[in-house]
Scaffold this motif. Sequence first.
Motif, mmCIF file in Angstrom:
data_model
loop_
_atom_site.group_PDB
_atom_site.id
_atom_site.type_symbol
_atom_site.label_atom_id
_atom_site.label_comp_id
_atom_site.label_asym_id
_atom_site.label_seq_id
_atom_site.Cartn_x
_atom_site.Cartn_y
_atom_site.Cartn_z
ATOM 1 N N GLN A 21 13.936 12.016 -20.632
ATOM 2 C CA GLN A 21 14.793 10.924 -21.082
ATOM 3 C C GLN A 21 15.812 10.565 -20.007
ATOM 4 O OE1 GLN A 21 14.100 9.374 -23.988
ATOM 5 N NE2 GLN A 21 15.468 7.825 -23.198
ATOM 6 N N GLU A 22 16.381 11.577 -19.384
ATOM 7 C CA GLU A 22 17.356 11.341 -18.318
ATOM 8 C C GLU A 22 16.697 10.625 -17.138
ATOM 9 O OE1 GLU A 22 20.260 13.828 -15.316
ATOM 10 O OE2 GLU A 22 19.697 14.737 -17.223
ATOM 11 N N ALA A 23 15.499 11.072 -16.769
ATOM 12 C CA ALA A 23 14.772 10.427 -15.665
ATOM 13 C C ALA A 23 14.439 8.981 -16.009
ATOM 14 C CB ALA A 23 13.503 11.201 -15.344
ATOM 15 N N ALA A 24 14.025 8.730 -17.248
ATOM 16 C CA ALA A 24 13.677 7.372 -17.675
ATOM 17 C C ALA A 24 14.905 6.466 -17.666
ATOM 18 C CB ALA A 24 13.036 7.394 -19.061
ATOM 19 N N ALA A 25 16.031 6.978 -18.141
ATOM 20 C CA ALA A 25 17.259 6.175 -18.179
ATOM 21 C C ALA A 25 17.757 5.864 -16.763
ATOM 22 C CB ALA A 25 18.332 6.906 -18.979
ATOM 23 N N THR A 26 17.699 6.851 -15.883
ATOM 24 C CA THR A 26 18.118 6.650 -14.493
ATOM 25 C C THR A 26 17.221 5.609 -13.824
ATOM 26 O OG1 THR A 26 18.938 8.909 -14.365
ATOM 27 C CG2 THR A 26 18.462 7.806 -12.275
ATOM 28 N N TRP A 27 15.916 5.739 -14.034
ATOM 29 C CA TRP A 27 14.953 4.791 -13.470
ATOM 30 C C TRP A 27 15.198 3.384 -14.007
ATOM 31 C CZ3 TRP A 27 11.363 1.906 -16.141
ATOM 32 C CH2 TRP A 27 10.440 1.197 -15.354
ATOM 33 N N ALA A 28 15.396 3.255 -15.320
ATOM 34 C CA ALA A 28 15.605 1.936 -15.939
ATOM 35 C C ALA A 28 16.840 1.256 -15.364
ATOM 36 C CB ALA A 28 15.719 2.076 -17.455
ATOM 37 N N LEU A 47 13.335 4.206 -29.753
ATOM 38 C CA LEU A 47 13.901 3.739 -28.482
ATOM 39 C C LEU A 47 13.733 4.738 -27.342
ATOM 40 C CD1 LEU A 47 17.114 1.937 -29.769
ATOM 41 C CD2 LEU A 47 14.897 0.943 -29.142
ATOM 42 N N ASP A 48 14.099 5.988 -27.572
ATOM 43 C CA ASP A 48 13.964 6.997 -26.503
ATOM 44 C C ASP A 48 12.504 7.199 -26.130
ATOM 45 O OD1 ASP A 48 16.678 7.319 -26.432
ATOM 46 O OD2 ASP A 48 16.699 9.262 -27.465
ATOM 47 N N TRP A 49 11.642 7.277 -27.134
ATOM 48 C CA TRP A 49 10.212 7.463 -26.890
ATOM 49 C C TRP A 49 9.653 6.276 -26.117
ATOM 50 C CZ3 TRP A 49 6.043 7.899 -31.325
ATOM 51 C CH2 TRP A 49 4.848 8.366 -30.783
ATOM 52 N N GLY A 50 10.075 5.085 -26.488
ATOM 53 C CA GLY A 50 9.640 3.885 -25.779
ATOM 54 C C GLY A 50 10.090 3.890 -24.329
ATOM 55 N N GLU A 51 11.329 4.312 -24.101
ATOM 56 C CA GLU A 51 11.846 4.388 -22.719
ATOM 57 C C GLU A 51 11.034 5.370 -21.885
ATOM 58 O OE1 GLU A 51 15.868 5.237 -21.700
ATOM 59 O OE2 GLU A 51 16.619 3.476 -22.763
ATOM 60 N N ARG A 52 10.763 6.542 -22.461
ATOM 61 C CA ARG A 52 9.969 7.544 -21.730
ATOM 62 C C ARG A 52 8.561 7.023 -21.472
ATOM 63 N NH1 ARG A 52 12.201 10.921 -25.646
ATOM 64 N NH2 ARG A 52 10.141 11.211 -26.610
ATOM 65 N N SER A 53 7.971 6.368 -22.460
ATOM 66 C CA SER A 53 6.609 5.835 -22.309
ATOM 67 C C SER A 53 6.569 4.758 -21.236
ATOM 68 C CB SER A 53 6.115 5.268 -23.642
ATOM 69 O OG SER A 53 6.032 6.280 -24.620
ATOM 70 N N ARG A 54 7.570 3.868 -21.241
ATOM 71 C CA ARG A 54 7.628 2.806 -20.229
ATOM 72 C C ARG A 54 7.741 3.420 -18.840
ATOM 73 N NH1 ARG A 54 12.531 -1.441 -20.390
ATOM 74 N NH2 ARG A 54 13.695 0.496 -20.116
ATOM 75 N N HIS A 55 8.636 4.376 -18.694
ATOM 76 C CA HIS A 55 8.849 5.020 -17.398
ATOM 77 C C HIS A 55 7.574 5.685 -16.902
ATOM 78 C CE1 HIS A 55 10.368 8.583 -14.983
ATOM 79 N NE2 HIS A 55 10.681 7.543 -14.246
ATOM 80 N N GLN A 56 6.922 6.453 -17.762
ATOM 81 C CA GLN A 56 5.713 7.173 -17.359
ATOM 82 C C GLN A 56 4.589 6.206 -16.984
ATOM 83 O OE1 GLN A 56 5.315 9.674 -20.817
ATOM 84 N NE2 GLN A 56 6.783 11.165 -20.036
ATOM 85 N N LEU A 57 4.417 5.132 -17.754
ATOM 86 C CA LEU A 57 3.357 4.177 -17.449
ATOM 87 C C LEU A 57 3.674 3.405 -16.165
ATOM 88 C CD1 LEU A 57 0.684 2.900 -18.113
ATOM 89 C CD2 LEU A 57 1.862 1.368 -19.714
ATOM 90 N N MET A 58 4.900 3.021 -15.980
ATOM 91 C CA MET A 58 5.276 2.303 -14.761
ATOM 92 C C MET A 58 5.106 3.199 -13.532
ATOM 93 S SD MET A 58 6.124 -0.867 -15.405
ATOM 94 C CE MET A 58 7.161 -1.391 -14.043
#
Length: 157
Positions: A60-67, A82-93
């Motif tokens: 979650q921290e990595a996804a938020a930093t990346w976003a 929301l958190d799950w979506g952020e992590r999923s977006r980060h991993q797919l991107m």
Amino acid sequence: MEHACSHRVDHDLSNRPADKRAGFARWLASKDCTDCWKAARDADSASKEKWLAEKRAEEQEAAATWAKQFDMPQLEGPAKALDWGERSRHQLMMAAHTALVVEGSWDEADWAELEEKARSITRAGWWIDQRDAEGTDLLELLDAATEADRGTENPFR
């Protein structure tokens, strides 16, 4: 019989064939008693839950930093998604960047175009639904997204 945990427990081995009792008794003696085994299993389960929570927090921290770094918009949807979506977006991107730019033939201009399309998808559920997709499929998935998956610029939807 005395178990490996040093607890003594009586076991009825009469339902075992006579020629298998001694071997089974040796095996039982090498194991913890049922109470100790259950306690260890429950503790192991708790440690797995702790590990998973720590892993999710790191992701979650990595996804938020990346976003934030790449100016990705806040996602919309139920709070629990929301958190799950952020992590999923980060991993797919990240998977797409690796497959298309690092290992593929895309240049930064191609990637910038894909990134812009990704910014338009703000529904957390869309990203969660795509969590198992291959990075190479992201452009096609973004093109197939509907208006309902895009931002709330339109107040009439």
